[in-house]
Design an enzyme around this catalytic site. Structure first.
Site, PDB file in Angstrom:
ATOM      1  N   SER A 131       5.625   8.044   9.752  1.00  0.00           N
ATOM      2  CA  SER A 131       5.756   8.909  10.919  1.00  0.00           C
ATOM      3  C   SER A 131       5.664   8.115  12.207  1.00  0.00           C
ATOM      4  O   SER A 131       5.082   7.019  12.256  1.00  0.00           O
ATOM      5  CB  SER A 131       4.656   9.976  10.904  1.00  0.00           C
ATOM      6  OG  SER A 131       3.395   9.388  11.206  1.00  0.00           O
ATOM      7  N   THR A 132       6.231   8.682  13.251  1.00  0.00           N
ATOM      8  CA  THR A 132       6.179   8.032  14.561  1.00  0.00           C
ATOM      9  C   THR A 132       4.749   7.933  15.057  1.00  0.00           C
ATOM     10  O   THR A 132       4.358   6.914  15.648  1.00  0.00           O
ATOM     11  CB  THR A 132       7.053   8.806  15.565  1.00  0.00           C
ATOM     12  OG1 THR A 132       8.425   8.709  15.139  1.00  0.00           O
ATOM     13  CG2 THR A 132       6.922   8.234  16.963  1.00  0.00           C
ATOM     14  N   ALA A 169       1.943   7.609  13.321  1.00  0.00           N
ATOM     15  CA  ALA A 169       1.291   6.490  12.637  1.00  0.00           C
ATOM     16  C   ALA A 169       1.872   5.165  13.097  1.00  0.00           C
ATOM     17  O   ALA A 169       1.148   4.174  13.252  1.00  0.00           O
ATOM     18  CB  ALA A 169       1.437   6.644  11.128  1.00  0.00           C
ATOM     19  N   GLU A 217       9.783   1.432  10.903  1.00  0.00           N
ATOM     20  CA  GLU A 217      10.894   2.359  10.662  1.00  0.00           C
ATOM     21  C   GLU A 217      10.283   3.746  10.632  1.00  0.00           C
ATOM     22  O   GLU A 217       9.550   4.105   9.711  1.00  0.00           O
ATOM     23  CB  GLU A 217      11.594   2.003   9.352  1.00  0.00           C
ATOM     24  CG  GLU A 217      12.966   2.651   9.211  1.00  0.00           C
ATOM     25  CD  GLU A 217      12.895   4.016   8.569  1.00  0.00           C
ATOM     26  OE1 GLU A 217      12.980   5.024   9.322  1.00  0.00           O
ATOM     27  OE2 GLU A 217      12.741   4.085   7.345  1.00  0.00           O
ATOM     28  N   GLU A 251      10.766  16.666  14.288  1.00  0.00           N
ATOM     29  CA  GLU A 251      11.168  16.288  12.937  1.00  0.00           C
ATOM     30  C   GLU A 251      10.449  17.203  11.949  1.00  0.00           C
ATOM     31  O   GLU A 251       9.232  17.120  11.774  1.00  0.00           O
ATOM     32  CB  GLU A 251      10.814  14.824  12.663  1.00  0.00           C
ATOM     33  CG  GLU A 251      11.319  14.357  11.306  1.00  0.00           C
ATOM     34  CD  GLU A 251      10.999  12.910  11.011  1.00  0.00           C
ATOM     35  OE1 GLU A 251      11.835  12.223  10.400  1.00  0.00           O
ATOM     36  OE2 GLU A 251       9.906  12.452  11.410  1.00  0.00           O
ATOM     37  N   CYS A 307      14.332  10.596   6.757  1.00  0.00           N
ATOM     38  CA  CYS A 307      14.134  10.302   8.178  1.00  0.00           C
ATOM     39  C   CYS A 307      15.429  10.310   8.973  1.00  0.00           C
ATOM     40  O   CYS A 307      15.437  10.671  10.151  1.00  0.00           O
ATOM     41  CB  CYS A 307      13.414   8.959   8.347  1.00  0.00           C
ATOM     42  SG  CYS A 307      14.218   7.593   7.489  1.00  0.00           S
ATOM     43  N   LYS A 347       0.855  -1.185   0.000  1.00  0.00           N
ATOM     44  CA  LYS A 347       0.000   0.000   0.000  1.00  0.00           C
ATOM     45  C   LYS A 347       0.892   1.237   0.000  1.00  0.00           C
ATOM     46  O   LYS A 347       1.363   1.686   1.035  1.00  0.00           O
ATOM     47  CB  LYS A 347      -0.934   0.037   1.207  1.00  0.00           C
ATOM     48  CG  LYS A 347      -2.032   1.112   1.046  1.00  0.00           C
ATOM     49  CD  LYS A 347      -2.425   1.768   2.348  1.00  0.00           C
ATOM     50  CE  LYS A 347      -1.426   2.751   2.868  1.00  0.00           C
ATOM     51  NZ  LYS A 347      -1.337   4.027   2.068  1.00  0.00           N
TER      52      LYS A 347
END
Length: 484
Positions: free
Chosen positions: A232-233, A235, A253, A386, A287, A179
């Site tokens: 993202s962290t 999510a 990750e 970030e 990232c 996806k």
């Protein structure tokens, strides 16, 4: 359906079960060229029914029963098919997300075939069972596929990050439902075209671009056996909670706010030469980018001025131009978010030594000037969040211990670099930084080395032989002991 670099790109079907399948619904996303803001494509977006169909087709087929050598041969053919499309793929990604083509040709063009070839070699080693003779039994340890993999990928390095999941999954004998993010829905179908050309069996790789609802449905789907996510962290935390409740293996990750530690004896010219790749790769949409630069206090002004001059000199422009070092961001929303964080940094008292706005003459598209902040400490919001744009913070430190403390004072732990003329000192400092990866006098992901983070930067590793392990299911078969 067309795929002309200069024209409109349309993807109105999904790739499911080895064939093009029309969507169950009518949701579509318009694609806008990052450099101009002009529409250049359209893609169908998957709903839950499309996800169900993809998982259903992934559940069936002989791929997991094939030998590792058979899978390796198909994977190498897939790599050849991707290589033939590499230049066009790289350009398409640059149009979608603004990545300079000079970077995209490697990351999105040639890195995926390289990963497929590497993991094809590891697949060949899976054919041999491990037989262990113990006191109570002979144990035959079998390595099989974990099952159906949900691979959920972001928009910043779409081809490379897909390959980091697809390659080890295929090597282990897993099937994959990919996806991709809506922002880069178009380039994902290069995998489908290559799969058809390579003769990948039906249902082994299924591609259903979609938004959050489709992603959430896929992650929690009862037919999925393992989740691999990059994003993202926030999510990642949500996905981790779902997988924890379901006792479903997951690799995450996530984000980063990495530090470049310039030691007292650092070769400043060497760092400045590497800065565009180490700290501003993909326009800061990376990232592991070292966006916090730690400078010894007695060299602080010298280093701030040198970094400012270097960043100010970087060519900003069309990502398809060979000379461009800083391209546009992926969307207007991302540009506005970055500009908002820059404004907040200024309001909090940090000094922008260069940049901080939209480049002159680049009002069309999603451009942000590469920006350097000085005269702030590690508690500033722009030094902790970030930003995911071309924004750097230069922070002073007092002594080596203080530098290590600042480097580690982050909720993240994904990347980092150490810069010194003493290799032994560099490795010693790298060992003290709490991060999943650290570079000494450079930073470059290599397929041989496990990549991933600690703390809020994620769980598990990709790449290297360690990147294959999450896709392998172990089974111990107990046999009667040998007669003595």
């Amino acid at each position: 359906m067309t795929n002309d670099l200069a024209g409109t790109v349309e993807r109105s079907s999904f790739f499911v079960g080895g064939r093009w399948r029309p969507p169950a619904g009518t949701e579509r996303v318009d694609m806008f060229e990052a450099a101009t803001g002009s529409p250049f494509g359209v893609a169908a977006l998957a709903g839950t029914a499309d996800v169900d169909a993809a998982v259903s087709d992934a559940l069936h087929g002989p791929w997991g029963r094939a030998t590792g050598a058979e899978r390796a041969a198909t994977m190498r053919r897939l790599g050849v098919a991707l290589t033939a499309r590499a230049k066009g793929t790289a350009a398409l990604v640059s149009r979608e997300n603004g990545m300079p083509r000079s970077l995209s040709i490697g990351a999105n063009g040639f890195a995926p075939p390289m990963m497929l070839d590497y993991y094809a070699g590891l697949a060949e080693q899976l054919d041999v069972d491990d037989l262990r003779s113990g006191t109570l039994a002979r144990v035959r340890v079998r390595r099989g596929p974990v099952g159906v993999v949900a691979a959920v990928t972001p928009w910043n390095y779409p081809q490379a990050l897909a390959a980091m999941k697809i390659a080890p999954a295929l090597a282990a004998g897993c099937t994959v439902v990919l996806k991709p993010a809506p922002e880069t829905a178009l380039d994902a179908y290069v995998w489908a075209e290559a799969a058809l050309e390579a003769g990948l069996p039906d249902g082994v790789l299924n591609i259903v671009p979609g938004g959050r609802e489709a992603g959430a449905h896929l992650v929690a789907h009862p037919g999925v056996d393992k989740v691999a996510f990059t994003g993202s962290t926030a999510a990642g935390r949500a996905i981790g909670e779902v997988c924890g409740r379901l006792l479903r293996p997951v690799t995450l990750e996530l984000g980063g706010k990495s530090a470049a530690l310039l030691a007292e004896d650092a070769d400043l010219d060497a760092f400045l030469a590497a800065l565009p790749e180490v700290s501003l790769a993909n326009n800061g949409q990376t990232c592991h980018a070292c966006t916090r630069i730690l400078a010894p206090r007695h060299r602080y002004r010298e280093i701030v001025d040198a970094i400012t001059d270097t960043v100010r000199s970087l060519p900003v422009g069309d990502p398809l131009d060979r000379d461009t070092r800083i391209g546009p961001l992926v969307s207007g929303a991302q540009r506005d978010r970055v500009l908002g964080l820059v404004a907040a940094g200024r309001a909090a008292g940090a000094r922008a030594t260069t940049g901080g706005g939209v480049p002159e003459g680049r009002e069309r598209g999603w451009f942000v000037e590469p920006t350097v902040f000085a005269d702030l400490d590690n508690d500033a919001a722009i030094a902790r969040e970030e930003i995911f744009g071309p924004v750097l913070c230069v922070l002073p430190y007092d002594g080596e211990d203080d530098a290590v403390r600042i480097a580690n004072d982050s909720e993240y732990g994904l990347g980092g670099t150490v810069w010194t003329t003493d290799p032994g000192r560099g490795q010693a400092l790298a060992d003290r930084i709490r991060s999943g990866t650290v570079g000494v006098n450079h930073y470059a992901l290599d397929v041989l080395g496990p990549f991933g983070g600690i703390k809020a930067s994620g769980l598990g590793r990709e790449l290297g032989p360690e990147g294959l392990s999450p896709y392998v299911a172990l089974k111990s078969v107990y046999l009667t002991p040998e007669s003595r």
